[in-house]
Design a protein around this motif. Structure first.
Motif, PDB file in Angstrom:
ATOM      1  N   ALA A   1      39.908  25.390 -13.714  1.00  0.00           N
ATOM      2  CA  ALA A   1      38.709  24.436 -13.839  1.00  0.00           C
ATOM      3  C   ALA A   1      39.754  22.726 -14.704  1.00  0.00           C
ATOM      4  CB  ALA A   1      37.476  24.283 -13.944  1.00  0.00           C
ATOM      5  N   ALA A   2      40.035  21.164 -14.328  1.00  0.00           N
ATOM      6  CA  ALA A   2      40.500  21.439 -15.506  1.00  0.00           C
ATOM      7  C   ALA A   2      40.252  19.560 -15.988  1.00  0.00           C
ATOM      8  CB  ALA A   2      42.366  19.886 -15.204  1.00  0.00           C
ATOM      9  N   GLY A   3      39.935  18.859 -16.887  1.00  0.00           N
ATOM     10  CA  GLY A   3      39.135  17.050 -16.600  1.00  0.00           C
ATOM     11  C   GLY A   3      40.682  16.697 -16.367  1.00  0.00           C
TER      12      GLY A   3
ATOM     13  N   PHE B   1      36.535  20.264 -26.361  1.00  0.00           N
ATOM     14  CA  PHE B   1      36.629  19.550 -25.636  1.00  0.00           C
ATOM     15  C   PHE B   1      38.097  18.675 -26.762  1.00  0.00           C
ATOM     16  CE2 PHE B   1      33.788  20.741 -22.422  1.00  0.00           C
ATOM     17  CZ  PHE B   1      33.670  20.990 -21.560  1.00  0.00           C
ATOM     18  N   GLU B   2      38.355  17.953 -25.829  1.00  0.00           N
ATOM     19  CA  GLU B   2      39.791  16.690 -26.413  1.00  0.00           C
ATOM     20  C   GLU B   2      39.238  15.972 -26.851  1.00  0.00           C
ATOM     21  OE1 GLU B   2      40.004  17.973 -23.047  1.00  0.00           O
ATOM     22  OE2 GLU B   2      40.964  19.817 -23.930  1.00  0.00           O
TER      23      GLU B   2
ATOM     24  N   VAL C   1      43.463  18.224 -18.351  1.00  0.00           N
ATOM     25  CA  VAL C   1      43.867  18.915 -19.107  1.00  0.00           C
ATOM     26  C   VAL C   1      42.758  20.060 -19.342  1.00  0.00           C
ATOM     27  CG1 VAL C   1      44.166  17.334 -20.735  1.00  0.00           C
ATOM     28  CG2 VAL C   1      42.157  17.565 -20.469  1.00  0.00           C
ATOM     29  N   GLY C   2      43.105  21.341 -20.288  1.00  0.00           N
ATOM     30  CA  GLY C   2      42.616  22.226 -19.318  1.00  0.00           C
ATOM     31  C   GLY C   2      42.759  23.888 -20.307  1.00  0.00           C
ATOM     32  N   MET C   3      42.616  24.431 -20.019  1.00  0.00           N
ATOM     33  CA  MET C   3      42.024  24.951 -21.666  1.00  0.00           C
ATOM     34  C   MET C   3      43.302  26.897 -21.360  1.00  0.00           C
ATOM     35  SD  MET C   3      38.217  24.996 -23.379  1.00  0.00           S
ATOM     36  CE  MET C   3      38.176  23.123 -22.865  1.00  0.00           C
TER      37      MET C   3
ATOM     38  N   THR D   1      37.270  18.680 -12.495  1.00  0.00           N
ATOM     39  CA  THR D   1      35.982  18.818 -12.421  1.00  0.00           C
ATOM     40  C   THR D   1      35.206  17.838 -13.207  1.00  0.00           C
ATOM     41  OG1 THR D   1      36.077  19.734 -14.531  1.00  0.00           O
ATOM     42  CG2 THR D   1      35.817  21.525 -12.534  1.00  0.00           C
ATOM     43  N   ASN D   2      35.700  16.772 -13.896  1.00  0.00           N
ATOM     44  CA  ASN D   2      35.496  15.812 -14.933  1.00  0.00           C
ATOM     45  C   ASN D   2      36.160  14.741 -15.001  1.00  0.00           C
ATOM     46  OD1 ASN D   2      35.762  18.421 -16.559  1.00  0.00           O
ATOM     47  ND2 ASN D   2      35.978  16.293 -18.410  1.00  0.00           N
TER      48      ASN D   2
ATOM     49  N   VAL E   1      30.901  20.838 -15.377  1.00  0.00           N
ATOM     50  CA  VAL E   1      31.952  21.365 -15.017  1.00  0.00           C
ATOM     51  C   VAL E   1      32.068  22.908 -14.060  1.00  0.00           C
ATOM     52  CG1 VAL E   1      34.372  23.312 -15.768  1.00  0.00           C
ATOM     53  CG2 VAL E   1      34.169  21.263 -17.096  1.00  0.00           C
TER      54      VAL E   1
HETATM   55  N1  HPA Z   1      38.836  19.493 -20.799  1.00  0.00           N
HETATM   56  C1  HPA Z   1      39.366  20.747 -21.534  1.00  0.00           C
HETATM   57  N2  HPA Z   1      39.674  21.867 -20.333  1.00  0.00           N
HETATM   58  C2  HPA Z   1      39.162  21.364 -19.391  1.00  0.00           C
HETATM   59  C3  HPA Z   1      38.244  20.142 -19.510  1.00  0.00           C
HETATM   60  C4  HPA Z   1      38.951  19.392 -19.914  1.00  0.00           C
HETATM   61  O1  HPA Z   1      38.016  17.850 -19.800  1.00  0.00           O
HETATM   62  N3  HPA Z   1      37.015  21.057 -18.229  1.00  0.00           N
HETATM   63  C5  HPA Z   1      37.303  21.343 -17.874  1.00  0.00           C
HETATM   64  N4  HPA Z   1      37.870  22.590 -18.378  1.00  0.00           N
END
Ligand code: HPA
Length: 273
Positions: A114-116, A193-194, A210-212, A235-236, A251
Motif C-alpha cells: 500500500a502506498a500514498g 507517515f511523512e 511513498v511507502g514503508m 490507498t491515499n 489505508v
Molecule cells: N506513506 C507511507 N506509507 C503508506 C502510505 C503513506 O502515505 N499509505 C500507505 N502506506
C-alpha cells in the motif's frame, strides 16, 4: 547482526520438508491482498512462528504465514504478511524472507504494497507498477560480509524492477477496470507517515508514491539474481496534499475496496509471467 549462508539454509530446509512442491513464483503480499491469498488452490500453510530462523509478523493486517499452492496451475509460495523496518527489524534481518524464497527455488518474485500518492494525477484506488525506487536512508539489506552463494559484493540495480515483467503487468491491466500507472516508489522507514515537507521534497526528487516496505525485498532479490515485479495500491494522497489527517484505517479501507479487482489482476499476472 549478520547471518551466514547456513542460517538461511537451515530455515529453507525446514520449509522444504513441509512444502508440497518446489515453487516457481514467490509472492509477498501487502495491505489489500487478503482475498488473493484465499484464491490459492490446494493451500498448504506454514505459520512463520514455526519456522526456525524466520521472522514473526507484528504489523496490523498481516497474517503471518507461508502459503504454498497453485494459481491457474502455476506453483506459488505466498508470504501472507511481510516484515518492515518499523517493527524493529534491521535491514540485514529483512534479507531473510527473500533469500529463503530463493533457496526454495522460486524463479520470479512479485511484491505488493500500500502506498500514498505523491503524484497529483494519481487517486486512491489506483495501482502503480514500480519502475524504480528512491531510498535515502543509507542502509542496505546486503550490509555486512557478502555471501557469495547469493551474489556479488557490488551488484547492479539499474533494471531491478524487471522491464519484461512490467510489460506483462501493463498488458494484463487491459480490461481490468483498474487505473494503472508506472512510477517511482520512495521508501520511508515509518511508522509515522511523512511530513508535508518530506512529501514536497519527494516530489522534487522524482517520487510518484511513498511507502514503508518493498525496497529491502527488491534489493535482496536483485543481489541473488531474481527478477522482480512490484506493485503499489494507492490507498491515499500523501501527507499535506489534502487537508485530511492520514490514518491506517483509511489505508486498510481503500486497500479492501480494490482488493477483489486487484486479486483478479494479480491472478492474470501470475498466469502470464
Ligand atoms: N506513506 C507511507 N506509507 C503508506 C502510505 C503513506 O502515505 N499509505 C500507505 N502506506
Amino acid at each position: 547482526m549478520t547471518f551466514s549462508y547456513d542460517y538461511y539454509l537451515q530455515c529453507a530446509k525446514y520449509i522444504k520438508e513441509r512444502a508440497p512442491f518446489e515453487p516457481e513464483i514467490g509472492l509477498i503480499l501487502g495491505t489489500g491482498l487478503g482475498p488473493f491469498a484465499s484464491q490459492i488452490e490446494n493451500p498448504v500453510s506454514i505459520p512463520y512462528k514455526e519456522i526456525p530462523n524466520f521472522l514473526v509478523s507484528t504489523a496490523p493486517g498481516h497474517a503471518g504465514k507461508l502459503i504454498f499452492g497453485t494459481i491457474s496451475g502455476r506453483k506459488v509460495v505466498c508470504m501472507a504478511g511481510r516484515f518492515h523496518s518499523y517493527e524493529g527489524y534491521s535491514f540485514e534481518q529483512l534479507s531473510i524472507p527473500v533469500r529463503v524464497l530463493k533457496l526454495l527455488g522460486i524463479q520470479k518474485l512479485i511484491l505488493t504494497n500500500a502506498a500514498g500518492a505523491v503524484n497529483l494525477t494519481y487517486h486512491p484506488g489506483d495501482i502503480m507498477i514500480i519502475s524504480d525506487h528512491l531510498k535515502l536512508t543509507g542502509d542496505s539489506p546486503m550490509k555486512g560480509p557478502n555471501i557469495p552463494e547469493f551474489g556479488e559484493r557490488f551488484f547492479d540495480i539499474s533494471a531491478m524492477y524487471t522491464p519484461k515483467l512490467r510489460n506483462i503487468a501493463k498488458e494484463c491491466a487491459k480490461d481490468t477496470g483498474l487505473r494503472i500507472h508506472e512510477g517511482v516508489y520512495m521508501f520511508f522507514t515509518g511508522p509515522q507517515f511523512e511530513t508535508p515537507a518530506e512529501i514536497r521534497a519527494a516530489r522534487i526528487l522524482g517520487a510518484d508514491a511513498v511507502g514503508m516496505s518493498t525496497v529491502t525485498e527488491s534489493l535482496t532479490a536483485a543481489h541473488c539474481g531474481l527478477p522482480v515485479l512490484a506493485m503499489s495500491v494507492i490507498t491515499n494522497m500523501a501527507a499535506g496534499i489534502t487537508k485530511d489527517a492520514l490514518c491506517q484505517e483509511e489505508v486498510e479501507k481503500v486497500g479492501d475496496m480494490v482488493a477483489t479487482n486487484f486479486s483478479e489482476y494479480m491472478k492474470k499476472i501470475v498466469q502470464s509471467i
